[in-house]
Enzyme design. Structure first.
Site, PDB file in Angstrom:
ATOM      1  N   SER A 189      -1.616  11.864  -1.449  1.00  0.00           N
ATOM      2  CA  SER A 189      -0.266  12.174  -0.959  1.00  0.00           C
ATOM      3  C   SER A 189       0.312  11.058  -0.105  1.00  0.00           C
ATOM      4  O   SER A 189       1.206  11.299   0.707  1.00  0.00           O
ATOM      5  CB  SER A 189      -0.259  13.505  -0.188  1.00  0.00           C
ATOM      6  OG  SER A 189      -0.707  14.563  -1.014  1.00  0.00           O
ATOM      7  N   ARG A 190      -0.211   9.866  -0.270  1.00  0.00           N
ATOM      8  CA  ARG A 190       0.242   8.690   0.480  1.00  0.00           C
ATOM      9  C   ARG A 190       0.013   8.821   1.993  1.00  0.00           C
ATOM     10  O   ARG A 190       0.634   8.126   2.789  1.00  0.00           O
ATOM     11  CB  ARG A 190       1.726   8.395   0.204  1.00  0.00           C
ATOM     12  CG  ARG A 190       2.032   8.062  -1.261  1.00  0.00           C
ATOM     13  CD  ARG A 190       1.220   6.843  -1.700  1.00  0.00           C
ATOM     14  NE  ARG A 190       1.543   6.403  -3.041  1.00  0.00           N
ATOM     15  CZ  ARG A 190       0.891   6.758  -4.149  1.00  0.00           C
ATOM     16  NH1 ARG A 190      -0.127   7.616  -4.062  1.00  0.00           N
ATOM     17  NH2 ARG A 190       1.229   6.295  -5.325  1.00  0.00           N
ATOM     18  N   LEU A 191      -0.923   9.674   2.374  1.00  0.00           N
ATOM     19  CA  LEU A 191      -1.273   9.827   3.785  1.00  0.00           C
ATOM     20  C   LEU A 191      -2.487   8.935   4.062  1.00  0.00           C
ATOM     21  O   LEU A 191      -3.581   9.398   4.383  1.00  0.00           O
ATOM     22  CB  LEU A 191      -1.577  11.297   4.100  1.00  0.00           C
ATOM     23  CG  LEU A 191      -0.394  12.240   3.872  1.00  0.00           C
ATOM     24  CD1 LEU A 191      -0.804  13.692   4.111  1.00  0.00           C
ATOM     25  CD2 LEU A 191       0.781  11.860   4.787  1.00  0.00           C
TER      26      LEU A 191
ATOM     27  N   ALA B 228       3.175   7.982  -9.618  1.00  0.00           N
ATOM     28  CA  ALA B 228       2.057   7.111  -9.283  1.00  0.00           C
ATOM     29  C   ALA B 228       0.780   7.920  -9.119  1.00  0.00           C
ATOM     30  O   ALA B 228       0.797   9.071  -8.673  1.00  0.00           O
ATOM     31  CB  ALA B 228       2.360   6.346  -7.999  1.00  0.00           C
TER      32      ALA B 228
END
Length: 272
Positions: A240-242, A40
């Site tokens: 980083s999906r943070l 993604a």
């Protein structure tokens, strides 16, 4: 090794997905946009801190973000949202895409059928509902949770009058979520009817009822639904999906709404 996996290994910043191409039981595995499989994309467009948010009102904050989405030119319909409801005692959840049509100091308003629809049955047993907005190009999401209340016929009429005539007729004609019966053998012409003719018959009946009448009253089973928020979360995608997540939660002691924010709220950052 398949040519697809080999390509992933050679591509900078990409990783091979070990068994994706060999597991025939999965129709979809790790899709990435237009690619059948991949990693993604990262969210890199913006950050969100507490100082970026309205300190006291999620309503004002939503209004601010909604305006940004409208003015961006890249969000075709920022009013589009997912309305989720759940029935009790089963707890079964149902959801559907709807349009936000009003925002005021009390909450978020959508319009729909509340006579025969699934949502009407859910809300009859459980008044809690949620709305989710997703603005992909801005990498932003907003989640609203609260109790739903019907608008009066007088309030609903004001919006209903703004709809094109065909949509006003359709609101009367459609028995939303009811199964349509195909026409019997010999009743249809050409391709076999799948039930559409019954709906079209209802529309003709309503058109006849209101023929020559410009002012059409709002159906008693149709109208506005206001979700009065108990919590509103603002989400900004990050690498980083943070992600950055902040939630407004209505204080339990709040009884009286102010003119801009429905009372007092706490504001907290959530872990992604």
């Amino acid at each position: 090794m398949s040519s697809f996996v080999s390509k992933l290994i050679r591509s900078p910043g990409r990783m091979a997905l070990h068994s994706a191409s060999s597991d025939a039981s999965k129709y979809i595995f790790a899709p990435a946009g237009k690619e059948a499989r991949g990693q993604a994309e990262q969210f890199t467009k913006a950050a969100l801190t507490r100082s970026d948010l309205d300190a006291t009102s999620p309503i004002r904050q939503f209004h601010n973000w909604f305006g940004t989405a409208q003015q961006s030119g890249s969000i075709a319909h920022p009013e589009t949202c997912c309305l989720a409801t759940a029935s009790l005692p089963s707890g079964r959840v149902s959801s559907r895409m709807v349009y936000l049509k009003e925002l005021d100091s009390e909450g978020f308003v959508i319009y729909s059928n509340f006579g025969t629809s699934r949502k009407s049955r859910d809300l009859a047993s459980n008044s809690w509902a949620s709305l989710t907005f997703w603005w992909e190009d801005l990498e932003r999401q907003i989640r609203v949770e609260g109790r739903a209340t019907r608008l009066s016929s007088e309030e609903s009429q004001k919006y209903y009058d703004t709809r094109v005539r065909g949509s006003r007729i359709g609101a009367w004609a459609s028995r939303q979520s009811q199964a349509l019966k195909p026409a019997g053998e010999g009743e249809g012409e050409g391709e076999a009817d799948d039930g559409r003719k019954e709906l079209e018959g209802w529309v003709r009946d309503v058109e006849g009822r209101f023929d020559g009448q410009e002012q059409i009253p709002v159906p008693e089973f149709w109208g506005g639904l206001r979700i009065v928020p108990e919590s509103v979360e603002f989400w900004q995608g990050r690498q980083s999906r943070l992600h950055d997540r902040f939630v407004y939660t209505k204080k339990e002691s709040t009884t009286d709404a102010d003119a801009d924010g429905i009372g007092e709220w706490t504001l907290e950052r959530l872990s992604p």
